[in-house]
Design a protein around this motif. Sequence first.
Motif, PDB file in Angstrom:
ATOM      1  N   ALA A 123       0.836  -1.200   0.000  1.00 18.39           N
ATOM      2  CA  ALA A 123       0.000   0.000   0.000  1.00 18.39           C
ATOM      3  C   ALA A 123       0.870   1.249   0.000  1.00 18.39           C
ATOM      4  O   ALA A 123       0.562   2.237  -0.676  1.00 18.39           O
ATOM      5  N   HIS A 124       1.970   1.208   0.736  1.00 21.42           N
ATOM      6  CA  HIS A 124       2.899   2.344   0.773  1.00 21.42           C
ATOM      7  C   HIS A 124       3.564   2.539  -0.580  1.00 21.42           C
ATOM      8  O   HIS A 124       3.854   3.668  -0.990  1.00 21.42           O
ATOM      9  N   GLY A 184       0.861  12.956   1.242  1.00 21.36           N
ATOM     10  CA  GLY A 184      -0.221  13.829   1.665  1.00 21.36           C
ATOM     11  C   GLY A 184      -1.499  13.040   1.832  1.00 21.36           C
ATOM     12  O   GLY A 184      -1.595  11.878   1.435  1.00 21.36           O
ATOM     13  N   LEU A 185      -2.501  13.676   2.420  1.00 22.81           N
ATOM     14  CA  LEU A 185      -3.769  12.993   2.684  1.00 22.81           C
ATOM     15  C   LEU A 185      -4.613  12.782   1.439  1.00 22.81           C
ATOM     16  O   LEU A 185      -5.594  12.057   1.486  1.00 22.81           O
ATOM     17  N   VAL A 206      -3.318   6.593   0.309  1.00 25.43           N
ATOM     18  CA  VAL A 206      -3.719   6.867   1.693  1.00 25.43           C
ATOM     19  C   VAL A 206      -4.762   5.861   2.190  1.00 25.43           C
ATOM     20  O   VAL A 206      -4.600   5.284   3.275  1.00 25.43           O
ATOM     21  N   MET A 207      -5.806   5.632   1.423  1.00 25.58           N
ATOM     22  CA  MET A 207      -6.849   4.702   1.883  1.00 25.58           C
ATOM     23  C   MET A 207      -6.322   3.272   1.985  1.00 25.58           C
ATOM     24  O   MET A 207      -6.594   2.603   2.984  1.00 25.58           O
ATOM     25  N   PRO A 208      -5.563   2.766   0.987  1.00 26.22           N
ATOM     26  CA  PRO A 208      -4.989   1.431   1.170  1.00 26.22           C
ATOM     27  C   PRO A 208      -4.039   1.357   2.365  1.00 26.22           C
ATOM     28  O   PRO A 208      -4.021   0.354   3.086  1.00 26.22           O
ATOM     29  N   MET A 209      -3.273   2.423   2.610  1.00 29.06           N
ATOM     30  CA  MET A 209      -2.375   2.427   3.771  1.00 29.06           C
ATOM     31  C   MET A 209      -3.164   2.457   5.067  1.00 29.06           C
ATOM     32  O   MET A 209      -2.778   1.801   6.043  1.00 29.06           O
ATOM     33  N   LEU A 210      -4.255   3.188   5.096  1.00 28.24           N
ATOM     34  CA  LEU A 210      -5.091   3.232   6.293  1.00 28.24           C
ATOM     35  C   LEU A 210      -5.681   1.851   6.578  1.00 28.24           C
ATOM     36  O   LEU A 210      -5.619   1.363   7.711  1.00 28.24           O
ATOM     37  N   ALA A 211      -6.220   1.223   5.540  1.00 24.84           N
ATOM     38  CA  ALA A 211      -6.795  -0.114   5.716  1.00 24.84           C
ATOM     39  C   ALA A 211      -5.714  -1.113   6.122  1.00 24.84           C
ATOM     40  O   ALA A 211      -5.916  -1.937   7.031  1.00 24.84           O
ATOM     41  N   ALA A 212      -4.562  -1.059   5.485  1.00 23.79           N
ATOM     42  CA  ALA A 212      -3.467  -1.972   5.818  1.00 23.79           C
ATOM     43  C   ALA A 212      -2.919  -1.685   7.215  1.00 23.79           C
ATOM     44  O   ALA A 212      -2.511  -2.603   7.930  1.00 23.79           O
ATOM     45  N   GLY A 213      -2.914  -0.412   7.618  1.00 22.97           N
ATOM     46  CA  GLY A 213      -2.470  -0.066   8.966  1.00 22.97           C
ATOM     47  C   GLY A 213      -3.399  -0.638  10.028  1.00 22.97           C
ATOM     48  O   GLY A 213      -2.937  -1.151  11.056  1.00 22.97           O
TER      49      GLY A 213
END
Length: 163
Positions: free
Chosen positions: A29-30, A37-38, A43-50
């Motif tokens: 995702a990263h 930036g937001l 961002v959304m894949p990183m948020l879900a993966a986080g």
Amino acid sequence: METSNQLRPGERLFALLLVLVAGFVFAEAHAISGFRGLTTGGVMPMLAAGVMLLSSLLILADTLRKPRNGSGIQALIAYLLPLRVVLFAGLVTVYAALIPGLGFLAASGAFLFVAIWGLWRRGPVLAAALSTLSILAIYLLFRVVFQVVLPLGSLWQTGKLWS
């Protein structure tokens, strides 16, 4: 929701694999766009993966707190593959192998009969009745209503059964 305090066979290994997969998903995702930036695409894949990574770390921490039960690889195999599951997987394999020769309807009828009789254990007469009704419903729905050509099987097409 209440969780069990007893460690199931393979639970720690599964929790560790969950963390590794979540870490890989986070790295992927990263790699989409980094974190510049937001409003970037990653961002959304990183948020879900986080969230996935954090959850898996919490699960791993919970499993590491449970007392070790001393079970080995045999207990893991017995837990994951009970005899009934192994036999049913074998039945599905035989079913898939029989379709080209017997055809879809005959192989499916035999499969349903054995599966219903073996899993439900209500007797062969009821298993035969249910499998016959099921095959009739499948034939009517797919062959008559939707006009799908169901595979006949090589034994029926070449006349090997009658020669």
